[in-house]
Design an enzyme around this catalytic site. Structure first.
Site, PDB file in Angstrom:
ATOM      1  N   THR A  56       0.837  -1.195   0.000  1.00 59.38           N
ATOM      2  CA  THR A  56       0.000   0.000   0.000  1.00 59.38           C
ATOM      3  C   THR A  56       0.872   1.246   0.000  1.00 59.38           C
ATOM      4  O   THR A  56       1.842   1.344   0.769  1.00 59.38           O
ATOM      5  CB  THR A  56      -0.953   0.021   1.217  1.00 59.38           C
ATOM      6  OG1 THR A  56      -1.687   1.262   1.230  1.00 59.38           O
ATOM      7  CG2 THR A  56      -0.199  -0.115   2.529  1.00 59.38           C
TER       8      THR A  56
ATOM      9  N   HIS B 205       2.155 -11.416  14.374  1.00 58.90           N
ATOM     10  CA  HIS B 205       3.157 -11.876  15.322  1.00 58.90           C
ATOM     11  C   HIS B 205       2.898 -13.304  15.812  1.00 58.90           C
ATOM     12  O   HIS B 205       3.714 -13.875  16.536  1.00 58.90           O
ATOM     13  CB  HIS B 205       3.208 -10.916  16.520  1.00 58.90           C
ATOM     14  CG  HIS B 205       4.530 -10.876  17.213  1.00 58.90           C
ATOM     15  ND1 HIS B 205       5.561 -11.714  16.902  1.00 58.90           N
ATOM     16  CD2 HIS B 205       4.979 -10.085  18.222  1.00 58.90           C
ATOM     17  CE1 HIS B 205       6.597 -11.453  17.675  1.00 58.90           C
ATOM     18  NE2 HIS B 205       6.280 -10.473  18.485  1.00 58.90           N
TER      19      HIS B 205
END
Length: 332
Positions: free
Chosen positions: A245, A302
């Protein structure tokens, strides 16, 4: 013999002093007339003539000094008028309104909230010197447009570097399955975030890892145009494995993108800014130079991607961009 007495007293007023009153010293009619014409108060003039006598030159000097003082005092007052007027603010018609979410906005909102609920997200940022990329682009863009039929923006360079890094670091090009297994994709399907009037859409460049710079540029231009025109096919919005992006398109230095589920990585590209930085020059050693700098922000899941994994991926992208060896792709 009394006449010389005034001459003996003459040395006393060596330092010329203002005449408190025009009658305190002899002033010629010509000097009085000149002072009246110039609007000079004789009592404020320091005479430089013998005995502090006010001369014609003293009146002229006093008039010039007064004019200069008036001009200097007028400058601050005139400055605001000369200053550039602020651009008029046009209030949006949405102010004070309560409107329902559009179908697209509802879908985006739901997807973003679910993404934050599903995965443990954080962002790592690195700084990249893209001076070499900008120089290559400037050199190649005219010929590229004539040859390929699309403009050469910096975006394809970032996508190319990202796809190469994903091949080396597949942990960022993966997904977490419901049965707690991990799938490492063997293809780089790159979603590109496109801002439209209806909201944010993410069409996918399928097989981007197999394209060169020209192929990526043409595919991105085509998808972005059809996204804004409403001409996308459903399968062109599906199947992405990683997203890029351009968060710097409106000047943002960097962002912390929310993952596009079920992807585990998204790369945000900040605004490219020219500024002084310390570089190691082969002849000059450490020196300061003006460089094109950009922040790259990698948001990742994560649950499976650790900070060290993110840093390694970003390090590979950074090295590729700073090396800038894209001449073969550009026909240079």
């Amino acid at each position: 013999m009394a006449a010389p007495a005034p001459a003996a007293a003459a040395p006393a007023p060596v330092a010329a002093a203002p005449v408190a009153d025009a009658g305190d010293a002899y002033v010629t009619p010509l000097v009085r007339k000149l002072a009246a014409e110039q609007g000079v108060a004789l009592g404020s003039v320091a005479g430089t003539g013998v005995g502090g006598r006010i001369r014609k030159q003293d009146v002229i000097a006093a008039a010039e000094a007064a004019a200069a003082a008036r001009q200097a005092a007028a400058v601050p007052a005139a400055a605001p008028a000369a200053a550039k007027a602020a651009a008029p603010v046009t209030p949006s018609p949405l102010r004070g309104q309560t409107v329902p979410m559009t179908r697209v906005r509802k879908a985006i909102a739901k997807h973003m909230v679910e993404s934050l609920k599903v995965s443990a997200q954080l962002t790592t940022v690195v700084e990249v010197d893209v001076t070499r990329i900008m120089q290559l682009r400037a050199k190649a863009k005219n010929g590229f447009l004539q040859r390929e039929g699309v403009k050469l923006s910096p975006m394809p360079f970032f996508i190319k570097a990202a796809t190469e890094a994903l091949k080396v670091h597949p942990i960022v090009n993966a997904r977490v399955n419901d049965d707690d297994t991990i799938t490492y994709h063997d293809v780089e399907n790159i979603g590109i975030a496109v801002d439209t009037e209806k909201g944010l859409f993410v069409p996918v460049v399928h097989g981007a890892g197999d394209f060169n710079i020209a192929g990526i540029a043409k595919k991105v231009a085509d998808l972005a145009a059809r996204t804004r025109d409403g001409g996308l096919k459903p399968d062109e919005l599906a199947g992405g494995t990683f997203t890029v992006t351009n968060t710097g398109s409106r000047g943002a230095l960097f962002d912390t993108p929310i993952l596009n589920q079920p992807q585990v990585g998204m790369l945000g590209i900040g605004a490219t800014v020219r500024r002084p930085v310390v570089i190691n020059h082969p002849d000059l050693g450490e020196t300061i130079a003006i460089r094109d700098m950009v922040y790259l922000a990698l948001s990742y899941d994560h649950r499976i991607v650790d900070g060290a994994d993110a840093a390694r991926f970003l390090g590979t992208v950074k090295a590729r961009l700073e090396d800038g060896a894209f001449e073969g792709d550009l026909g240079l």
